[in-house]
Enzyme design. Structure first.
Site, PDB file in Angstrom:
ATOM      1  N   CYS A 105      57.464  60.501  19.893  1.00 20.38           N
ATOM      2  CA  CYS A 105      56.729  59.410  20.544  1.00 20.38           C
ATOM      3  C   CYS A 105      55.844  59.923  21.668  1.00 20.38           C
ATOM      4  O   CYS A 105      54.762  59.384  21.923  1.00 20.38           O
ATOM      5  CB  CYS A 105      57.693  58.358  21.063  1.00 20.38           C
ATOM      6  SG  CYS A 105      58.936  58.976  22.227  1.00 20.38           S
ATOM      7  N   HIS A 249      61.410  56.172  25.633  1.00 15.19           N
ATOM      8  CA  HIS A 249      60.415  56.055  24.571  1.00 15.19           C
ATOM      9  C   HIS A 249      59.026  56.024  25.195  1.00 15.19           C
ATOM     10  O   HIS A 249      58.739  55.179  26.050  1.00 15.19           O
ATOM     11  CB  HIS A 249      60.677  54.779  23.776  1.00 15.19           C
ATOM     12  CG  HIS A 249      59.847  54.623  22.547  1.00 15.19           C
ATOM     13  ND1 HIS A 249      59.596  55.660  21.662  1.00 15.19           N
ATOM     14  CD2 HIS A 249      59.205  53.535  22.030  1.00 15.19           C
ATOM     15  CE1 HIS A 249      58.853  55.219  20.666  1.00 15.19           C
ATOM     16  NE2 HIS A 249      58.591  53.932  20.874  1.00 15.19           N
ATOM     17  N   ASN A 270      52.920  50.763  19.828  1.00 16.45           N
ATOM     18  CA  ASN A 270      54.120  51.534  19.541  1.00 16.45           C
ATOM     19  C   ASN A 270      53.852  52.533  18.413  1.00 16.45           C
ATOM     20  O   ASN A 270      52.771  52.530  17.817  1.00 16.45           O
ATOM     21  CB  ASN A 270      55.260  50.572  19.157  1.00 16.45           C
ATOM     22  CG  ASN A 270      56.637  51.166  19.375  1.00 16.45           C
ATOM     23  OD1 ASN A 270      56.778  52.353  19.646  1.00 16.45           O
ATOM     24  ND2 ASN A 270      57.662  50.346  19.251  1.00 16.45           N
TER      25      ASN A 270
END
Length: 303
Positions: A105, A249, A270
């Site tokens: 990520c 994240h 995302n």
């Protein structure tokens, strides 16, 4: 033998279940929860591997002076009440991608910010997909599919640079260990690199973050992840269920706004694919440091 079986059962615990979904819905969260197809066959252990462990984050020395609201106001004043990169720069918008099982990520969000801001500034006349894989495999101060951190990532993009996804495509979707750093493009041609001019950390001031978004485009941030986020479908997310921090994240902030009932929110891109959330995006409460989203935010400088 019994202990080994017990550990195997614990590690194989499904990330999502209808029983847990009912518990979340019973709390009447201010957002819609559902059973996400993206995680229907994912265990909690596998999900944790997609996130960043605390030990992968370097000690914060405070050596990087934050970009203040005063500096931001020199770039944009007044700051508008709402902003959405997708509406302001439609020629720059790319679909939300899926990092897969690789804990990358940090690379997806950084490369997203890098490419989006290049396009917003007119360096790229249209959306260009830059390579997450090159960053994952070649930034040796990070940990590949086992996580990464902001400063070594932006240092790499400043001093080494990024190449395009056409040159080096993403191959670590199903991996938990990063592929080797490539010496040439996938087709054997030389790798061409595009460098950032530098990077900066935005102050924790909400107006400063808003102003930096308007002035130059998306920013990189990081949140603490709890179990309920995986169930998100739509609305403005606020942590409602789960006390265990599953990991960190990294994400891309692309805008902000306010709902009709007065709830301020950030718009987040995302890296869990376009079928999760609101077409791969989600909104999260703005102004209260929800899940530590306003703790540490980075902008990239470009020529």
């Amino acid at each position: 033998m019994a202990l080994s079986l017990l550990l195997a059962v614990v590690c194989a615990k499904p990330l999502v279940s209808r029983a847990e979904l009912r518990r979340i819905q019973a709390l009447n969260p201010p957002w819609k929860a559902g059973m996400p197809k993206r995680f229907e066959n994912v265990t909690e252990d596998e999900f944790r591997s997609m996130l960043i462990r605390p030990d992968r984050l370097r000690a914060r020395s405070g050596s990087l002076p934050p970009i203040s609201i005063t500096e931001v106001q020199e770039l944009v004043d007044p700051i508008p009440p709402q902003f959405d990169f997708r509406d302001e720069y439609p020629q720059c918008v790319k679909p939300a991608l899926d990092q897969g099982s690789c804990g990358s990520c940090w690379a997806f969000s950084a490369i997203g910010v890098f490419g989006d801001r290049r396009c917003a500034m007119g360096i790229d006349k249209e959306a260009v997909s830059y390579s997450q894989q090159h960053l994952i495999s070649c930034s040796l101060e990070n940990f590949g599919c086992d996580g990464g951190d902001f400063q070594p990532t932006w240092s790499f993009l400043t001093f080494t640079g990024a190449t395009t996804a056409e040159c080096v495509k993403y191959v670590d979707y199903g991996h938990t260990v990063a592929s080797p750093c490539p010496a040439v493009c996938d087709d054997g041609s030389p790798i061409q690199l595009y460098k950032a001019h530098g990077y900066g950390q935005v102050s924790k001031s909400v107006p400063a973050i808003m102003g930096m978004l308007v002035a130059g485009g998306p920013l990189q941030t990081m949140i603490v992840v709890y179990a309920d986020l995986s169930y998100y479908e739509s609305g403005v997310y606020k942590h409602t269920y789960g006390t265990i921090n599953l990991g960190f994240h990294a994400l891309e902030i692309v805008g902000y706004g306010t709902t009709d009932d007065g709830t301020d929110y950030w718009i987040i891109k995302n890296s869990w694919g376009p079928d999760w959330g609101e077409n791969g995006y989600f909104r999260i409460v703005r102004g209260v440091n929800e899940c530590r989203i306003e703790d540490e935010i980075y902008a990239v400088y470009l020529d």
